[in-house]
Design a protein around this motif. Structure first.
Motif, PDB file in Angstrom:
ATOM      1  N   LYS A 191     -17.067  -5.800   1.492  1.00 47.22           N
ATOM      2  CA  LYS A 191     -17.891  -5.908   2.700  1.00 47.22           C
ATOM      3  C   LYS A 191     -19.366  -5.689   2.377  1.00 47.22           C
ATOM      4  O   LYS A 191     -20.237  -6.393   2.895  1.00 47.22           O
ATOM      5  N   ALA A 192     -19.665  -4.715   1.519  1.00 49.65           N
ATOM      6  CA  ALA A 192     -21.056  -4.431   1.161  1.00 49.65           C
ATOM      7  C   ALA A 192     -21.668  -5.602   0.389  1.00 49.65           C
ATOM      8  O   ALA A 192     -22.839  -5.952   0.612  1.00 49.65           O
ATOM      9  N   THR A 193     -20.904  -6.226  -0.491  1.00 41.53           N
ATOM     10  CA  THR A 193     -21.393  -7.385  -1.243  1.00 41.53           C
ATOM     11  C   THR A 193     -21.698  -8.541  -0.306  1.00 41.53           C
ATOM     12  O   THR A 193     -22.730  -9.213  -0.434  1.00 41.53           O
ATOM     13  N   LYS A 194     -20.811  -8.763   0.640  1.00 37.19           N
ATOM     14  CA  LYS A 194     -21.008  -9.845   1.612  1.00 37.19           C
ATOM     15  C   LYS A 194     -22.246  -9.580   2.468  1.00 37.19           C
ATOM     16  O   LYS A 194     -23.059 -10.485   2.719  1.00 37.19           O
ATOM     17  N   LYS A 195     -22.407  -8.340   2.899  1.00 38.38           N
ATOM     18  CA  LYS A 195     -23.561  -7.980   3.717  1.00 38.38           C
ATOM     19  C   LYS A 195     -24.860  -8.135   2.924  1.00 38.38           C
ATOM     20  O   LYS A 195     -25.857  -8.628   3.444  1.00 38.38           O
ATOM     21  N   ALA A 196     -24.861  -7.733   1.654  1.00 43.88           N
ATOM     22  CA  ALA A 196     -26.057  -7.865   0.814  1.00 43.88           C
ATOM     23  C   ALA A 196     -26.421  -9.334   0.619  1.00 43.88           C
ATOM     24  O   ALA A 196     -27.606  -9.704   0.658  1.00 43.88           O
ATOM     25  N   ALA A 197     -25.436 -10.191   0.423  1.00 47.78           N
ATOM     26  CA  ALA A 197     -25.702 -11.624   0.263  1.00 47.78           C
ATOM     27  C   ALA A 197     -26.298 -12.200   1.542  1.00 47.78           C
ATOM     28  O   ALA A 197     -27.253 -12.997   1.497  1.00 47.78           O
ATOM     29  N   ASN A 198     -25.765 -11.811   2.687  1.00 43.28           N
ATOM     30  CA  ASN A 198     -26.311 -12.291   3.963  1.00 43.28           C
ATOM     31  C   ASN A 198     -27.748 -11.816   4.159  1.00 43.28           C
ATOM     32  O   ASN A 198     -28.609 -12.583   4.615  1.00 43.28           O
ATOM     33  N   LEU A 199     -28.020 -10.566   3.814  1.00 46.25           N
ATOM     34  CA  LEU A 199     -29.382 -10.045   3.963  1.00 46.25           C
ATOM     35  C   LEU A 199     -30.359 -10.739   3.012  1.00 46.25           C
ATOM     36  O   LEU A 199     -31.510 -10.996   3.382  1.00 46.25           O
ATOM     37  N   GLU A 200     -29.909 -11.066   1.797  1.00 46.61           N
ATOM     38  CA  GLU A 200     -30.766 -11.790   0.860  1.00 46.61           C
ATOM     39  C   GLU A 200     -31.110 -13.178   1.390  1.00 46.61           C
ATOM     40  O   GLU A 200     -32.254 -13.625   1.300  1.00 46.61           O
ATOM     41  N   ARG A 201     -30.113 -13.856   1.941  1.00 43.81           N
ATOM     42  CA  ARG A 201     -30.369 -15.179   2.513  1.00 43.81           C
ATOM     43  C   ARG A 201     -31.347 -15.087   3.680  1.00 43.81           C
ATOM     44  O   ARG A 201     -32.281 -15.890   3.798  1.00 43.81           O
TER      45      ARG A 201
END
Length: 118
Positions: free
Chosen positions: A83-93
């Motif tokens: 979940k944290a990896t997915k959230k970090a990717a969304n925030l980077e985008r």
């Protein structure tokens, strides 16, 4: 060097296991139920196997139970990390989109490098 140490360790382990197997070849009887329960239930399940098979099967079963236990114990940590990896990717985008909107690149090469991924 590490590969040599690993092969040496595996060789010593194999020698120990073969020695253990050779010295414990006597047959042992495995019973499913105690003698009193066998007569009461009418079941007579007995199996004669070499002792080293009992030892190796016990070690293998213990390893399997340990692996399953550890997998189940760490499942919540893997879920949290996913979940944290997915959230970090969304925030980077999102950050990339906001940078492109507000600032815009000043150089064509930087524009290609800083282009948002999604």
């Amino acid at each position: 060097m590490i590969r040599l140490i690993r092969y040496l360790f595996l060789l010593v382990l194999a020698l120990v296991l073969v020695t253990l197997a050779m010295s414990n070849r006597d047959l042992v009887t495995l019973q499913l139920l105690p003698a009193e329960a066998e007569t009461y239930l009418g079941m007579n399940w007995r199996l004669q196997v070499p002792l080293f098979l009992v030892i190796f099967a016990g070690m293998g079963l213990g390893l399997l139970i340990g692996f399953v236990w550890e997998y189940l114990r760490e499942m919540r940590f893997r879920s949290t990390a996913r979940k944290a990896t997915k959230k970090a990717a969304n925030l980077e985008r999102e950050l990339g989109r906001l940078k492109a909107k507000t600032q815009g690149p000043k150089d064509d090469v930087l524009a290609l490098l800083e282009k948002p991924r999604g």
